[in-house]
Motif scaffolding. Sequence first.
Motif, PDB file in Angstrom:
ATOM      1  N   GLN A 130      -9.519   4.036   5.947  1.00 27.17           N
ATOM      2  CA  GLN A 130      -9.593   5.123   4.981  1.00 27.17           C
ATOM      3  C   GLN A 130      -9.579   6.464   5.684  1.00 27.17           C
ATOM      4  O   GLN A 130      -9.855   6.566   6.879  1.00 27.17           O
ATOM      5  N   VAL A 131      -9.237   7.502   4.917  1.00 28.36           N
ATOM      6  CA  VAL A 131      -9.103   8.834   5.485  1.00 28.36           C
ATOM      7  C   VAL A 131     -10.468   9.406   5.821  1.00 28.36           C
ATOM      8  O   VAL A 131     -11.427   9.265   5.059  1.00 28.36           O
ATOM      9  N   ARG A 132     -10.572  10.025   6.998  1.00 26.66           N
ATOM     10  CA  ARG A 132     -11.775  10.730   7.430  1.00 26.66           C
ATOM     11  C   ARG A 132     -11.359  12.148   7.820  1.00 26.66           C
ATOM     12  O   ARG A 132     -10.888  12.401   8.922  1.00 26.66           O
ATOM     13  N   VAL A 133     -11.551  13.044   6.887  1.00 29.44           N
ATOM     14  CA  VAL A 133     -11.076  14.420   7.057  1.00 29.44           C
ATOM     15  C   VAL A 133     -11.659  15.104   8.293  1.00 29.44           C
ATOM     16  O   VAL A 133     -10.944  15.862   8.970  1.00 29.44           O
ATOM     17  N   PRO A 134     -12.948  14.912   8.643  1.00 30.71           N
ATOM     18  CA  PRO A 134     -13.477  15.612   9.820  1.00 30.71           C
ATOM     19  C   PRO A 134     -12.693  15.379  11.104  1.00 30.71           C
ATOM     20  O   PRO A 134     -12.637  16.259  11.972  1.00 30.71           O
ATOM     21  N   PHE A 138      -6.766   8.579   9.544  1.00 31.35           N
ATOM     22  CA  PHE A 138      -7.210   7.349   8.906  1.00 31.35           C
ATOM     23  C   PHE A 138      -7.948   6.539   9.966  1.00 31.35           C
ATOM     24  O   PHE A 138      -7.456   6.379  11.087  1.00 31.35           O
ATOM     25  N   ILE A 139      -9.123   6.032   9.608  1.00 31.92           N
ATOM     26  CA  ILE A 139      -9.968   5.327  10.561  1.00 31.92           C
ATOM     27  C   ILE A 139     -10.183   3.888  10.109  1.00 31.92           C
ATOM     28  O   ILE A 139     -10.431   3.613   8.941  1.00 31.92           O
ATOM     29  N   LEU A 140     -10.084   2.967  11.056  1.00 31.84           N
ATOM     30  CA  LEU A 140     -10.397   1.568  10.822  1.00 31.84           C
ATOM     31  C   LEU A 140     -11.876   1.371  11.112  1.00 31.84           C
ATOM     32  O   LEU A 140     -12.333   1.622  12.239  1.00 31.84           O
ATOM     33  N   GLU A 141     -12.635   0.914  10.102  1.00 33.76           N
ATOM     34  CA  GLU A 141     -14.090   0.881  10.274  1.00 33.76           C
ATOM     35  C   GLU A 141     -14.731  -0.220   9.431  1.00 33.76           C
ATOM     36  O   GLU A 141     -14.079  -0.855   8.593  1.00 33.76           O
ATOM     37  N   LEU A 142     -16.023  -0.420   9.655  1.00 30.89           N
ATOM     38  CA  LEU A 142     -16.772  -1.371   8.856  1.00 30.89           C
ATOM     39  C   LEU A 142     -16.965  -0.843   7.442  1.00 30.89           C
ATOM     40  O   LEU A 142     -17.097   0.366   7.245  1.00 30.89           O
ATOM     41  N   ILE A 244      -8.758   3.421   0.065  1.00 31.44           N
ATOM     42  CA  ILE A 244      -9.116   2.391   1.033  1.00 31.44           C
ATOM     43  C   ILE A 244      -8.092   1.262   1.025  1.00 31.44           C
ATOM     44  O   ILE A 244      -7.650   0.805  -0.029  1.00 31.44           O
ATOM     45  N   LYS A 245      -7.715   0.822   2.225  1.00 28.25           N
ATOM     46  CA  LYS A 245      -6.939  -0.404   2.392  1.00 28.25           C
ATOM     47  C   LYS A 245      -7.731  -1.340   3.298  1.00 28.25           C
ATOM     48  O   LYS A 245      -8.342  -0.906   4.278  1.00 28.25           O
ATOM     49  N   LEU A 246      -7.726  -2.616   2.957  1.00 32.54           N
ATOM     50  CA  LEU A 246      -8.416  -3.599   3.773  1.00 32.54           C
ATOM     51  C   LEU A 246      -7.522  -4.053   4.923  1.00 32.54           C
ATOM     52  O   LEU A 246      -6.313  -4.153   4.786  1.00 32.54           O
TER      53      LEU A 246
END
Length: 297
Positions: A130-134, A138-142, A244-246
């Motif tokens: 999902q996108v993380r503007v800071p 796009f970040i792959l995360e838990l 969000i994409k899984l």
Amino acid sequence: MASSGDHAPQLCTAVAVPGAGAPVRVVAAPGLTEADFTSAVESSLFRQWLKNLQEEKGVLTYGRLNLRQILIQGVDMFGKRVGFVKFKADIIDEETKAKIPGIVFARGPAVAVLILLESKGQTYAVLTEQVRVPVGKFILELPAGMLDDEKGDFVGTAVREVEEETGIKLNLEDMIDLTALLNPDTGCRMLPSPLFSLDQLSPYPKGGCDEEIGLFLYRGHADEDTLRALQGKETGLRDHGELIKLRVVPYSQLWRATADAKALSAIALYEMAKREGLLPSSPTTSRRRGSSSSANL
């Protein structure tokens, strides 16, 4: 509390802080409305920070440091609820008279879940992209989320966030709290960013974030059809701005596939807990929604 205006006195109040010696003056930065100032001072985020100062290993515990004043600089509201508070604490080392860096970004507690599914002898991790503007990426995360009340229900929030972000429905009793395995004096939470530097010319950190994260583990089984259905699935609360994409990643590759601190910390706790024999021996079986299994996909 003074009122705001072009020529009005600065908004201010005082809070009692045991260990501070006297009530501590809290003031508002120019431009902060009285409503936002009041919301910040009365928020659970601010009250918890004051409480932390006085607990074991708290800043004011040993009597050397003195809290002189707090400047409320900004507030972000999530509807009617305070989401983030930014403030600056003037804390003095009474022996050296040096000021301790004290810029605080308060966002409160959060949870994240390491979901591991076994299929045909392989273990896979279910992640969100999902996108993380800071960071502008796009970040792959838990799967993760913030606690949205003052009850401190970490495990309940973890289960809700997993269902919202992945569509996987888990039972509370299947969750393993990895951070609970830490020594009690750590607070049994992971602190991802309690310090950062706001001045690149200075070698000293100027502040940080109060966020504390409970890291949980879920282990189960899934067939190939389930894994394929999860891969690339679009989820999240779109009206909350969640895109969000899984992603399903072999667990053996996870530590190199993400820069997410939550994921890397969860991997470390999971591997150490396995080595010490602290985990249940067999994972839960996962099936599709509507089955009698403890986890439904």
